[in-house]
Design an enzyme around this catalytic site. Structure first.
Site, PDB file in Angstrom:
ATOM      1  CD  GLU A  47      -2.754   1.287   2.474  1.00 24.23           C
ATOM      2  OE1 GLU A  47      -2.632   0.492   3.417  1.00 24.23           O
ATOM      3  OE2 GLU A  47      -3.710   2.082   2.369  1.00 24.23           O
ATOM      4  CB  CYS A 246      -7.117   3.087   4.491  1.00 26.45           C
ATOM      5  SG  CYS A 246      -7.566   2.298   6.038  1.00 26.45           S
ATOM      6  CG  ASN A 381      -9.089  -2.272   3.212  1.00 27.50           C
ATOM      7  OD1 ASN A 381      -8.527  -3.357   3.281  1.00 27.50           O
ATOM      8  ND2 ASN A 381      -8.741  -1.254   3.972  1.00 27.50           N
ATOM      9  CD  GLU A 382      -9.028  -2.297   8.117  1.00 30.59           C
ATOM     10  OE1 GLU A 382      -9.221  -1.114   8.463  1.00 30.59           O
ATOM     11  OE2 GLU A 382      -8.087  -2.985   8.542  1.00 30.59           O
TER      12      GLU A 382
HETATM   13  O1  AHR Z   1      -1.864  -1.309   6.919  1.00 31.76           O
HETATM   14  C1  AHR Z   1      -2.296  -0.062   7.339  1.00 31.76           C
HETATM   15  C2  AHR Z   1      -3.806   0.068   7.346  1.00 31.76           C
HETATM   16  O2  AHR Z   1      -4.373  -0.750   8.300  1.00 31.76           O
HETATM   17  C3  AHR Z   1      -4.501  -0.326   6.085  1.00 31.76           C
HETATM   18  O3  AHR Z   1      -4.495   0.682   5.159  1.00 31.76           O
HETATM   19  C4  AHR Z   1      -5.895  -0.612   6.545  1.00 31.76           C
HETATM   20  O4  AHR Z   1      -6.540  -1.568   5.777  1.00 31.76           O
HETATM   21  C5  AHR Z   1      -5.709  -1.045   7.972  1.00 31.76           C
HETATM   22  O5  AHR Z   1      -6.527  -0.357   8.835  1.00 31.76           O
END
Ligand code: AHR
Length: 676
Positions: A47, A246, A381-382
């Site tokens: 990321e 994120c 994602n989350e």
């Molecule tokens: O890895 C850092 C963050 O942690 C990621 O962007 C997210 O998916 C999680 O909350």
């Protein structure tokens, strides 16, 4: 009769027990069929957080090269008559450019300076390609620029490290390129572009100013910083998850990751403000943008080059749920969901479609007519809650309808358990998604005790993708100290033992620039010139390099080795070599004796350990090898006095099995490879 047999067995066991040192006895059943370990098992999460991509892995040295940040001159110092304009711009999606004008006196220079991200790292004798687009304006039909590498901090007579002229000819936008060789290694250099012309009419427009090392990973143009990409390759990853995290979601939907903006000519990839620009209040980075230079083409190419299956994650039409209140209506309207679904479908076409398809053609034009062979797609994602399910279901159905061969990765939300987690798993089972992404950034106690996490998961239904995890030290020790890595290693024996359920995993996040992080711990730290592989990195690498093809039973007192005498362990077979691989973590502060019961055909072995006497030890950029794996050959010659229980080493049982007695150090992770 029965009784006498039992007595004989007990006696035999007694003989063996007497002839081995006291300690745990671990029995490996190397003849068992075992359960396959998928090639995808140990992977990478990538990321653009902590300046992982722009300012890191992406080899570009110039920040804000297209003058498209909210402040078009952010990251640039200007001197003289420099204007920002948009009229007649060569790239419609990056419309800003600069105009440099003669200032009326030859000694009054006009130009720009860029310090990259936290300075520009340059290597001695390395070559750097300067490229830019330019045109003359006004009466002068020809003009000159000078491209300069300089040392802004050096208390030296001459701060110019390398310099070359660029002759700009004509009023048509044209790409100019030259190569500069840097005479010395410097961590925080700067790049200058001067108008180099004393014609009072001189004026030049300039756009997309780039400084790129020629020596990139795999020699790719628009490629990756070699040392950082090599660190990824050395992990021997089974998967490469991208782009997050994120940033998939964005702080608002406008700044979510939009893959279509990251393909095609780099000059015309629109800039995006990074969601981690708004990371935490304590660590503010008010100019964290994504150039899209490391975009989806470069991602698929990297995955291919390092032999990893790509696992892209796409937006489900919901902005980061952590950063938004539902009352702000952060999610896409249901009538707009189709745009997001289409983006997902088009991504599959970009990866796999024939060059005759719309997006397959884009890929082919970028240099890769063959498909990338995408097999997985993560949707969201989350995420959690009704708003998510409302969007996820039609998204998933559309992908299944058009691409039934693509495996869907659903989610279990941001936490390792709890109500959201349970509800989401229930839904994911009901929908029979292929994999469920689990995230657990957790404290040491979790990693120490929960190697059994998957032991009782249902054996049918979706598989697990442990898609983001890391052990966070207690008391704010959020760095990659040894004990956190040891506990990760210990926990990972449970991933391996449950390889029928857990088929993918990736530690997160992967990269962090020492001068610009938002989140820690991280697997790999770097500055402008150096890279440091953390203790956690070595754990991941040891697992991947010693993955094996099948998990076989490894027992202590007839049970799997889970939190037994402070040990967690697992065993696998490498079908190509026949090697038996045992991974074992002693999480206690005391050394202990471990007796491995091995088949009689074991002839040799190696032991690789990761250990530090100091639980808080960490690798740093200045001392990157404080804790690194150490390998030794195991002496397989039988011990001279097998009855002496104080002697470590090899003994044979009466029925020909081999007992290898080892004193496993306190707080030690070890990987044993036994050859047959
Ligand atoms: O890895 C850092 C963050 O942690 C990621 O962007 C997210 O998916 C999680 O909350």
């Amino acid at each position: 009769m029965r009784k006498s047999l039992l007595t004989a067995a007990a006696l035999l066991a007694g003989v063996v027990a007497m002839s081995q040192p006291r300690g745990s006895r671990l029995v490996v059943d190397a003849d068992a069929a075992g359960i396959p370990i998928q090639p995808t098992m140990y992977g990478i999460f990538l990321e653009d957080i902590n300046f992982a991509a722009d300012g890191g892995l992406y080899a570009e040295k110039i920040a804000n090269r297209s003058f498209e940040y909210d402040n078009p001159l952010q990251d640039w110092k200007t001197f003289g008559k420099v204007e920002v304009l948009t009229e007649g711009a060569p790239f419609e999606r990056n419309p800003h450019y600069v105009r440099l004008r003669y200032q009326g006196h030859p000694a009054m220079l006009c130009g720009l300076q860029n310090d990259g991200w936290f300075g520009i790292g340059l290597e001695k004798d390395a070559e750097y390609r300067v490229s830019l687009w330019a045109r003359t304006v006004g009466k002068a039909k020809e003009s000159g620029l000078a491209a300069i590498l300089c040392d802004p901090s050096g208390n030296v007579e001459n701060q110019v490290l390398a310099m070359a002229p660029i002759e700009v000819k004509g009023s048509k936008w044209t790409k100019y390129e030259l190569v500069l060789t840097c005479p010395k290694t410097i961590a925080k250099a700067a790049f200058r572009l001067l108008l180099w012309d004393d014609n009072p009419e001189a004026a030049v427009d300039v756009e997309h100013i780039s400084l790129f090392p020629l020596d990139t990973f795999n020699g790719d143009e628009n490629g990756l910083r070699k040392d950082l990409a090599q660190a990824l390759a050395d992990l021997q990853p089974g998967i490469l998850r991208f782009p997050g995290g994120c940033i998939v979601e964005g702080t608002t939907l406008e700044n979510r990751y939009q893959w279509k903006n990251t393909v095609g000519p780099v000059e015309n990839r629109p800039i995006n403000i990074n969601r981690w620009n708004y990371g935490t209040f304590e660590r503010i980075f008010p100019d964290y943008y994504q150039s899209g230079g490391l975009g989806f083409y470069e991602y698929f190419r990297l995955a291919e080059e390092i032999g990893a299956e790509p696992v892209p994650i796409v937006s489900v039409g919901m902005a980061c749920q952590f950063q938004n209140d539902p009352a702000w209506e952060p999610n896409c309207k249901m009538e707009d969901l189709q745009t997001y679904i289409q983006d997902g479908l088009d991504l599959i076409e970009f990866a796999n479609g024939s060059p005759k398809t719309k997006w397959g053609k884009v890929r082919a034009q970028m240099g890769h007519p063959e498909p990338f062979g995408l097999k997985y797609l993560g949707i969201g994602n989350e995420q959690w809650g009704e708003a998510f399910m409302e969007r996820f279901v039609p998204f998933m159905e559309a992908v299944r309808a058009k691409y039934p061969e693509i495996k869907i990765v659903g989610t279990s939300g941001p936490y390792s358990g709890g109500e959201w987690f349970d509800d989401l798993w229930k839904e994911m089972r009901r929908l029979n998604v292929d994999l469920v992404d689990e995230h657990y950034y957790s404290w040491e106690g979790f990693y120490e005790k929960r190697a059994d996490r998957y032991d009782n998961y249902p054996r049918t239904g979706p598989k697990v993708f442990a898609g983001e995890y890391a052990c966070h030290g207690s008391d704010g020790h959020k760095f990659n100290h040894f004990n956190a890595a040891l506990l990760e290693a210990s926990f990972m024996t449970g991933l391996e033992r449950n390889a029928d359920i857990v088929i993918m995993s990736s530690y997160a996040p992967t990269f962090a620039h020492i001068d610009g992080w938002q989140w820690r711990p991280d697997l790999i730290w770097f500055d402008n010139l150096r890279v440091m592989r953390s203790c956690s990195y070595y754990v991941q690498q040891l697992y991947a390099a010693n993955k094996g093809d099948r998990v076989v039973p490894l027992t202590m007192d007839g049970k799997p080795v889970v939190n037994a005498n402070n040990l967690n362990a697992s065993a696998a077979i490498d079908d190509k070599t026949g090697d038996i691989i045992i991974k074992i973590a002693n999480v206690s502060p005391y050394s202990q004796v471990v007796n491995f019961e091995l088949p009689s055909n074991v002839t040799a072995g190696t032991r690789t350990t990761l250990h530090s006497d100091n639980a808080m030890a960490e690798n740093t950029l200045d001392a990157p090898e404080t804790v690194i794996p150490q390998s030794v050959e195991i002496d397989m010659k039988p011990v001279p006095d097998p009855k002496n229980e104080w002697i470590m080493g090899v003994r044979k049982t009466d029925d020909g099995k081999i007992i290898l007695s080892e004193r496993l150090g306190a707080r030690t992770f070890a990987v044993y490879r036994f050859h047959r």
